[in-house]
Design a protein around this motif. Structure first.
Motif, short mmCIF file in Angstrom:
data_model
loop_
_atom_site.label_atom_id
_atom_site.label_comp_id
_atom_site.label_asym_id
_atom_site.label_seq_id
_atom_site.Cartn_x
_atom_site.Cartn_y
_atom_site.Cartn_z
N VAL A 1 0.84 -1.20 0.00
CA VAL A 1 0.00 0.00 0.00
C VAL A 1 0.87 1.25 0.00
O VAL A 1 0.61 2.21 -0.74
N VAL A 2 1.92 1.23 0.84
CA VAL A 2 2.83 2.40 0.89
C VAL A 2 3.50 2.62 -0.47
O VAL A 2 3.61 3.75 -0.95
N LEU A 3 3.94 1.51 -1.10
CA LEU A 3 4.60 1.63 -2.40
C LEU A 3 3.64 2.24 -3.43
O LEU A 3 4.01 3.13 -4.21
N ALA A 4 2.41 1.73 -3.44
CA ALA A 4 1.43 2.24 -4.40
C ALA A 4 1.17 3.72 -4.14
O ALA A 4 1.13 4.54 -5.07
N ALA A 5 1.02 4.06 -2.85
CA ALA A 5 0.75 5.46 -2.50
C ALA A 5 1.90 6.36 -2.93
O ALA A 5 1.70 7.46 -3.46
N LEU A 6 3.12 5.90 -2.68
CA LEU A 6 4.29 6.71 -3.05
C LEU A 6 4.37 6.89 -4.56
O LEU A 6 4.76 7.94 -5.06
N THR A 7 4.00 5.84 -5.31
CA THR A 7 4.03 5.96 -6.77
C THR A 7 3.07 7.05 -7.21
O THR A 7 3.41 7.92 -8.03
N VAL A 8 1.86 6.98 -6.68
CA VAL A 8 0.86 8.00 -7.01
C VAL A 8 1.38 9.38 -6.61
O VAL A 8 1.29 10.36 -7.37
N ALA A 9 1.95 9.45 -5.42
CA ALA A 9 2.47 10.74 -4.92
C ALA A 9 3.53 11.29 -5.85
O ALA A 9 3.55 12.49 -6.17
N GLU A 10 4.43 10.39 -6.32
CA GLU A 10 5.48 10.85 -7.22
C GLU A 10 4.91 11.44 -8.49
O GLU A 10 5.32 12.51 -8.94
N VAL A 11 3.97 10.71 -9.09
CA VAL A 11 3.42 11.16 -10.36
C VAL A 11 2.69 12.48 -10.18
O VAL A 11 2.87 13.42 -10.97
N LEU A 12 1.90 12.56 -9.11
CA LEU A 12 1.17 13.81 -8.86
C LEU A 12 2.15 14.95 -8.62
O LEU A 12 1.99 16.05 -9.16
#
Lengths: 605, 215, 93
Positions: C17-28
């Motif tokens: 979940v953290v990895l997925a969230a960080l990926t989204v955060a990076e792109v945003l």
């Protein structure tokens, strides 16, 4: 059985009751997984390439000694290499460039490296740490069988149109990026592919060596009881592991530049030629330590044994090896002082380069300390080991000149550098290889090499070698540049012609003398004096098993009680005390063997 | 089964079994390999910033972000495969290995599709497009592809993709062996080292995606 | 296999979940904060990427539960990588 237990169990299983079905010939000699056989495979192939490299040097020396003269017997070579004239075949400049490139490449990658790392690494590591074989025997086999096609590609490149690579063993861009300037097309690409494959071979070898040394040491074989030969090979393996991939990346990028038109290093399309130099030397400097550290390890073994004295300062020897391994990563710019780098950066490389002389000097003083007031046996391995020390000192001292940036700007790419590198690689590495082969020959083949013939080979080699390479210091200081086909085109270099001829004649003598070694080697395999387990009265573990050792090496897992250099010890009646001999008063708390913990039969350990 | 009897010392070293230690050591060399490639990209970009495109202009960030997510999912399935065999769950092992293979293959497929889109747009690793566009390019127009940007992009992502492909192939081999019952809770080294390799490939992509697509 | 197994199963799904969230955060972060100077954009993105990489190494690759000596071995290429890139950028830049 768990994976860990399986590892221990197979080690326990080791030599003893190996349910030994006969191994088919092809699995024993061709696709061998036994580290000792793989060591021999590396040895034979590398010695062959050593001869090839020497032949290439002989041809180069002919051109330098007798510029523009027809070379005897060269009529058989194709027109692409030698221009046919009514008087005979004269070497072409393009072929000279290929000779220079291939001599360096073959000697470094296909002779010295596989001899030091492939032969001695494979032969010594499992035996000296008390293991039955390497951690990954099939991977070991792959390592050898990757090196073979790499070698074949390298040799094949002589036969293609345009000839073999001709941009120097350092293959600098932009010269190497296009055949337009070297005249070499496919040959340059074969060079790149060959070295990439060889790099992979070395890499899997390094994985094997590192895992084996960390995980497969016999009980009592603590880190500071490992013989220096194995220590040096371990540090070397770490350098190989981390440096070769950088070379691989650079080779691949250069290959793309040459073939698909990318612009990594091509200034004509906006790339950076200097990037090649940085990537190459970031690998290249650890590479030269790869070429010398195992030689130092071998020298330590031979010197200590033949002087019947413990190596002086064993701990500092190990720390020096490790320091050289560390510092070797931050000196690469000293190969590039003339590249126009920021002077501040140049200064920092100068300082780190001078710093790295310190651990090497520590090692040298320790060797001298080992010899001081020792009971020196001047047999063949000792003679070679002694000349390693003295020639390495000369090579190292000339290195100090180069470390100093202002001096290097003057002597860079001259014969002064050629002298330096041959003092460390021939005077250093090759003499150590001769020492090592002679010393461990009985372990490999069960017979001694011929001593008188070995001495004659040594004396002649030593004399001719110095007559060939020492004068090159002078040639370099007088301005003779490297890799030059015809230096007589420059008026100021014409007076150097007689010295070049002198060097050439002794180079021919040096090359011819090696025939004595070849004869000794092959004669001794079948006719040499039979050797027992421990002809040199040495302490290390490989000498506790038969010569040659059986598959699995040790009948029972050995237990180690002390370090490897207990020569002339008061604890022993002999002048040596093997690592595995139990102490007179039984294994005490100081022996390093863990206290036995009672374990109920059948329980998980 | 051989018992470790009292007079045998425990295994030397790091108490990490051979296969696992060997795989970690190998992965260190892979770190250096990608350092060389990614380092070359970073260095060339610092030296010639104008030869490179801004994020999102040429490269399809949303597509690749999704692909990144796919690869992370495949790491999760890999880890579940390992957890399964730790419990001796053979069915679970095979199921999660298959899932990892499918996700990994999907990742490579998307990347291959991305390559075809890019090359047909003119984003190629060689000089022709650079010169063509530079020669005919209007003042201030974007430079697509070329011997620096295209070269570094395809080399980095291409070698990464090759590593993923090799990983998928090895995973198939692992699945085949799993179906033959080669792995148990006491003998799962082969699965664990496969996992290490796979996670490493994911890790490299995490860094590569950020450096190449987002910066 | 004995090494490090005496622990509860690592929090794989939490990490996911953290990895997925960080990926989204990076792109945003990359798409929305375009006004930020390039340098700070890069710092932020690399920070997030390294965070993800460390999570993968620690939990999925199990480093958290391995002997500390392995950590040292694994960390060894990192200083080399940094030296290479930093020195050459100074040089060529």
């Amino acid at each position: 059985m768990s994976t860990t237990e399986k590892d221990i169990a197979s080690a326990v299983d080791a030599g003893g009751q190996h349910d030994h079905h006969e191994i088919p010939w092809i699995r024993k000699y061709v696709f061998a997984t036994d580290h000792k056989m793989i060591a021999k495979q590396f040895m034979f192939v590398s010695l062959f390439f050593l001869v090839v490299g020497g032949a290439l040097a002989g041809m180069m020396r002919f051109q330098l000694g007798f510029p523009g003269q027809p070379m005897p017997g060269a009529g058989i070579l194709p027109d692409a290499m030698m221009a046919p004239t009514p008087d005979g075949a004269i070497m072409l400049p393009e072929f000279y460039n290929s000779l220079v490139t291939m001599h360096g490449t073959i000697m470094i990658f296909f002779a010295i490296m596989p001899l030091l790392v492939g032969l001695f690494g494979n032969l010594l590591i499992p035996l000296q740490i008390g293991a039955e074989d390497m951690a990954f025997p099939r991977l070991n086999m792959a390592s050898f069988w990757l090196a073979v096609p790499a070698g074949m590609l390298m040799l094949a490149s002589f036969a293609v149109e345009g000839g073999a690579a001709g941009a120097g063993w350092t293959s600098y861009a932009p010269l190497s990026t296009s055949g337009e300037w070297t005249g070499v097309y496919l040959g340059q690409q074969l060079w790149l592919v060959s070295l990439t494959i060889l790099g992979f071979s070395s890499l899997v070898g390094a994985v094997n060596y590192i895992t084996t040394v960390i995980n497969m040491r016999a009980p009592g074989m603590t880190w500071f009881r490992i013989p220096l030969a194995t220590w040096s090979l371990f540090v070397t393996a770490v350098l190989v592991l981390l440096a070769i991939p950088i070379l691989a990346g650079a080779l691949i990028m250069l290959l793309f530049d040459q073939t698909i038109g990318t612009g990594f290093f091509r200034s004509d399309v906006g790339g950076e030629p200097l990037l090649w130099q940085h990537l190459f030397w970031f690998f290249g400097h650890p590479e030269v330590y790869i070429l010398i550290l195992p030689a130092m390890g071998i020298t330590s073994e031979v010197l200590s044994n033949r002087a019947r004295k413990p190596i002086f300062g064993y701990h500092s020897m190990v720390l020096a090896l490790i320091s050289i391994g560390f510092l070797g990563w931050i000196v690469w710019g000293h190969h590039m002082f003339q590249s126009g780098m920021n002077p501040l950066l140049g200064t920092s490389f100068m300082i780190s380069t001078m710093a790295i002389a310190v651990p090497s000097a520590i090692k040298t003083f320790n060797w001298l300390g080992t010899l001081w007031k020792a009971d020196i046996h001047l047999d063949v391995p000792m003679l070679h080991a002694l000349s390693f020390v003295s020639m390495f000192i000369i090579g190292g001292l000339s290195g100090i000149f180069m470390a100093s940036t202002p001096v290097d700007i003057y002597i860079h790419d001259t014969y002064f550098i050629v002298a330096h590198l041959h003092y460390v690689l021939f005077g250093g590495s090759l003499f150590a290889i001769f020492a090592g082969i002679t010393y461990w020959f009985p372990k490999m083949f069960g017979r001694m090499m011929n001593e008188p013939l070995g001495k004659v080979h040594f004396v002649l080699t030593f004399i001719f070698y110095n007559l060939v390479f020492f004068p090159m210091h002078n040639l370099g200081l007088q301005g003779m540049m490297r890799r030059i086909y015809d230096f007589t085109q420059y008026d100021f270099l014409q007076p150097l012609q007689p010295m070049n001829q002198f060097i050439t004649l002794f180079a021919f003598a040096l090359i011819t003398t090696q025939v004595l070694f070849v004869i000794n080697f092959f004669w001794s395999i079948s006719k040499g004096e039979k050797a027992g387990n421990n002809p040199w009265h040495s302490n290390t573990l490989e000498w506790t098993v038969p010569s040659p050792p059986p598959h699995g090496n040790f009948a029972q897992m050995p237990t180690v009680f002390r370090g490897p250099y207990e020569y002339s010890s008061p604890e022993s009646d002999d002048d040596f005390l093997p690592q595995t001999t139990p102490p007179r008063d039984g294994p005490g708390p100081s022996s390093g063997v863990p206290e036995p913990t009672p374990t109920p039969e059948g329980a998980e350990a | 089964m051989t018992t470790i009897t009292a007079d045998r010392a425990p295994m030397a070293g790091m108490k990490v079994y051979h296969l696992k230690l060997g795989m970690w050591v190998f992965l260190l060399s892979e770190v250096m390999f990608f350092t060389g490639l990614i380092g070359a990209y970073v260095i060339l970009r610092f030296a010639h910033p104008d030869a490179f495109g801004e994020p999102g202009v040429v490269l399809n960030v949303p597509l690749t972000a999704f692909n990144t997510f796919v690869l992370i999912c495949s790491s999760v399935t890999m880890v579940k495969a390992f957890a399964a065999i730790e419990q001796n769950d053979q069915q679970g092992l095979q199921k999660w290995l298959l899932a990892t293979i499918l996700l990994g293959a999907f990742f490579v497929g998307v990347q291959a599709w991305e390559y075809t889109l890019l090359t047909t747009e003119g984003f190629v690793p060689m000089a022709e497009s650079y010169h063509a566009i530079a020669r005919g390019a209007a003042e201030g127009s974007e430079v697509i592809g070329g011997p620096l940007y295209g070269a570094t992009f395809y080399t980095m992502t291409g070698f990464h993709g090759a590593h993923v492909s090799i990983g998928v192939f090895c995973l198939c081999f692992t699945l085949w062996r799993a179906r033959k019952g080669a792995y148990t809770a006491g003998n799962l080294g082969g699965v664990e080292i496969m996992g290490l390799y796979w996670h490493f490939v994911d890790l490299v992509w995490i860094l590569l995606f950020t450096i190449v697509y987002l910066i | 296999m004995e090494t490090g197994e005496e622990h509860k199963s690592p929090p794989y799904m939490t990490v996911f979940v953290v990895l997925a969230a960080l990926t989204v955060a990076e792109v945003l972060f990359a798409l929305l904060f375009t006004g930020l100077p390039k340098f700070w954009m890069a710092v932020g993105l690399i920070f997030m990427a390294v965070w993800k990489a460390v999570l993968v190494a620690m939990y999925y690759m199990h480093l958290r539960f391995e002997p500390k000596r392995l950590w040292i071995l694994v960390a060894s290429p990192i200083p080399l990588a940094i030296i290479l890139v930093v020195v050459v950028i100074q040089e060529i830049f």
